[in-house]
Design an enzyme around this catalytic site. Structure first.
Site, short mmCIF file in Angstrom:
data_model
loop_
_atom_site.label_atom_id
_atom_site.label_comp_id
_atom_site.label_asym_id
_atom_site.label_seq_id
_atom_site.Cartn_x
_atom_site.Cartn_y
_atom_site.Cartn_z
N ASP A 93 0.81 -1.22 0.00
CA ASP A 93 0.00 0.00 0.00
C ASP A 93 0.84 1.26 0.00
O ASP A 93 0.31 2.37 0.13
CB ASP A 93 -0.96 0.01 1.20
CG ASP A 93 -0.22 0.02 2.53
OD1 ASP A 93 1.03 -0.11 2.52
OD2 ASP A 93 -0.88 0.18 3.58
N GLY A 94 2.17 1.12 -0.13
CA GLY A 94 3.05 2.29 -0.21
C GLY A 94 3.69 2.68 1.09
O GLY A 94 4.55 3.56 1.11
N GLU A 95 3.29 2.06 2.21
CA GLU A 95 3.92 2.37 3.49
C GLU A 95 5.40 1.97 3.46
O GLU A 95 5.77 0.97 2.83
CB GLU A 95 3.22 1.64 4.64
CG GLU A 95 1.84 2.18 4.96
CD GLU A 95 1.22 1.46 6.14
OE1 GLU A 95 1.92 0.63 6.77
OE2 GLU A 95 0.04 1.73 6.43
N GLN B 179 8.95 27.13 1.52
CA GLN B 179 7.84 27.56 2.37
C GLN B 179 8.39 27.92 3.75
O GLN B 179 8.15 27.23 4.74
CB GLN B 179 6.80 26.44 2.46
CG GLN B 179 6.23 26.05 1.10
CD GLN B 179 5.25 24.90 1.19
OE1 GLN B 179 4.38 24.86 2.06
NE2 GLN B 179 5.40 23.94 0.29
N HIS C 176 17.61 27.17 0.98
CA HIS C 176 16.95 28.21 0.18
C HIS C 176 16.93 29.54 0.92
O HIS C 176 17.07 30.60 0.30
CB HIS C 176 15.52 27.76 -0.15
CG HIS C 176 14.76 28.73 -1.00
ND1 HIS C 176 15.12 29.03 -2.29
CD2 HIS C 176 13.66 29.48 -0.73
CE1 HIS C 176 14.28 29.92 -2.80
NE2 HIS C 176 13.39 30.21 -1.87
N LYS D 265 12.99 40.72 -11.20
CA LYS D 265 11.80 40.11 -11.81
C LYS D 265 10.57 40.41 -10.97
O LYS D 265 10.62 40.50 -9.75
CB LYS D 265 12.00 38.60 -11.96
CG LYS D 265 12.16 37.83 -10.66
CD LYS D 265 12.46 36.37 -10.92
CE LYS D 265 12.67 35.61 -9.60
NZ LYS D 265 13.06 34.22 -9.81
N ASP E 269 22.17 30.66 -8.66
CA ASP E 269 20.95 30.51 -7.86
C ASP E 269 21.04 29.21 -7.08
O ASP E 269 21.92 28.37 -7.34
CB ASP E 269 19.71 30.51 -8.75
CG ASP E 269 18.46 31.01 -8.01
OD1 ASP E 269 18.56 31.23 -6.78
OD2 ASP E 269 17.41 31.18 -8.65
N ASP F 212 13.91 24.79 -10.85
CA ASP F 212 12.75 23.89 -10.82
C ASP F 212 12.27 23.61 -12.25
O ASP F 212 12.68 22.64 -12.88
CB ASP F 212 11.64 24.51 -9.97
CG ASP F 212 10.53 23.52 -9.66
OD1 ASP F 212 10.50 22.44 -10.29
OD2 ASP F 212 9.70 23.79 -8.78
N THR F 213 11.45 24.48 -12.81
CA THR F 213 10.97 24.26 -14.18
C THR F 213 11.85 24.95 -15.21
O THR F 213 11.65 24.77 -16.41
CB THR F 213 9.52 24.76 -14.34
OG1 THR F 213 9.48 26.17 -14.06
CG2 THR F 213 8.58 24.03 -13.39
#
Length: 341
Positions: A46-48, A106, A139, A204, A230, A234-235
């Site tokens: 189950d992914g545990e 975050q 970060h 920016k 930097d 990411d993208t």
């Protein structure tokens, strides 16, 4: 006083090649076989996540090598469960070696009713039994204050400086270091200081997260070889757009030095098709086949840096000494021969 307990390395599945390279370098430095601790880190149907350590770790100085990169939640849970297994096995000290610290973006409340996930992750790590953190290019530096345990934040800029001096040996007077935003100026300034180069900024403005509305270059980049610095890519949308803006402002060519190659979605394709001559990443996150096969992406090893930092922690000596050229250069002598001359 000699250290009585032994340093032992254990790894999750996030970046096994880096962990194995660190183990090999530890063997070289210590003159004894330093393999990864034999353990099983698997999934139930189950992914545990299930962890079982097959070796005795009682009273040992344990180092868990595990970046919390994509899939971030799975890799974070692996780290927490390994730490819990070691704590319950009476390890003397547990250090989490986190080459890439996920959820670091975050780090504050930018608007109402949002979390500070970096603080939550810090609480989880401490609660799982981690007693020290070793990481690379957080970060935001203030994340160190989210922990009530020691945090050693290593920097990629000394490695980047060695690479820049090697790659642009005859063009150093034409180098311009560029910060892709105002928030990254301190990081870019650190590299600029190390290679004695001027600094520019790409200002920016974002309409919403992930989308850049406007970019303005602060500083004269005409006929310069621009190095964008930097902490993560990411993208690669912002990075590629910044490279184009620099060329539009007269830059001769553009390269980028990024600490963590998150490289989500179309990132590799964007970089390959961009105007950047090269993108240099560290191996803090295990590079995919697409990254390794990209013609304008290079990978710099972090194993020499992490190995020496782990040894310094084990011996109780300075980790910050690795920020100095005279200390770091010998560690990377095989990659950059003659760099200290």
């Amino acid at each position: 006083m000699p250290t009585l307990n032994e340093p032992k390395l254990i790894a999750g599945n996030a970046n096994l090649p880096l962990a194995k390279t660190i183990a090999r370098r530890m063997s070289l430095h210590r003159g004894v076989d330093q393999d990864l601790v034999n353990a099983r880190v698997e999934r139930f149907n189950d992914g545990e996540i299930f962890v079982e350590v097959y070796e005795n770790v009682r009273g040992e100085d344990m180092f868990i090598i595990q970046p919390t990169s994509n899939p971030a939640n799975d890799n974070l849970m692996e780290l927490l469960i390994i730490a819990d297994a070691l704590r319950r096995s009476s390890a003397q000290r547990i250090t989490a070696v986190i080459p890439y610290f996920g959820y670091a973006r975050q780090d504050r409340r930018t608007k109402a009713r949002t979390p500070i996930s970096a603080k939550l992750v810090a609480n989880m790590l401490t609660g799982a039994g981690v007693e020290r953190i070793l990481t690379l290019d957080l970060h935001a530096a203030q994340i160190q204050g989210f922990f009530d345990i020691p945090v050693d934040n290593l920097y990629a800029s000394p490695i980047f400086a060695l690479d820049v001096k090697d790659q642009f040996e005859d063009q150093m007077s034409d180098i311009m270091v560029v910060s892709p935003d105002v928030g990254g100026v301190a990081r870019a300034r650190e590299l600029a200081k190390r290679i004695n180069a001027p600094l520019s900024i790409v200002d920016k403005r974002r309409e919403k997260p992930g989308e850049v509305a406007e970019m303005t270059v602060i500083g004269d980049v005409k006929d310069k070889i621009c190095l964008i610095v930097d902490d993560m890519c990411d993208t690669a949308g912002t990075l590629c757009k910044a490279a184009q803006v620099l060329l539009d402002n007269g830059a001769r060519e553009v390269h980028a030095y990024i600490s963590h190659g998150v490289m989500s979605g179309p990132a590799v394709e964007r970089v390959t098709n961009s105007v950047m001559k090269s993108l240099v990443l560290t191996d803090s996150i295990q590079p995919t086949e697409a990254i390794l096969n990209a013609p304008n992406i290079r990978i710099l090893p972090t194993a020499p840096l992490f190995t020496q930092a782990i040894l310094n922690i084990w011996h109780g000596t300075s980790v910050s000494s690795l920020f100095e050229d005279k200390t770091l250069t010998p560690i990377y002598e095989s990659l950059y021969p003659g760099a200290g001359d």
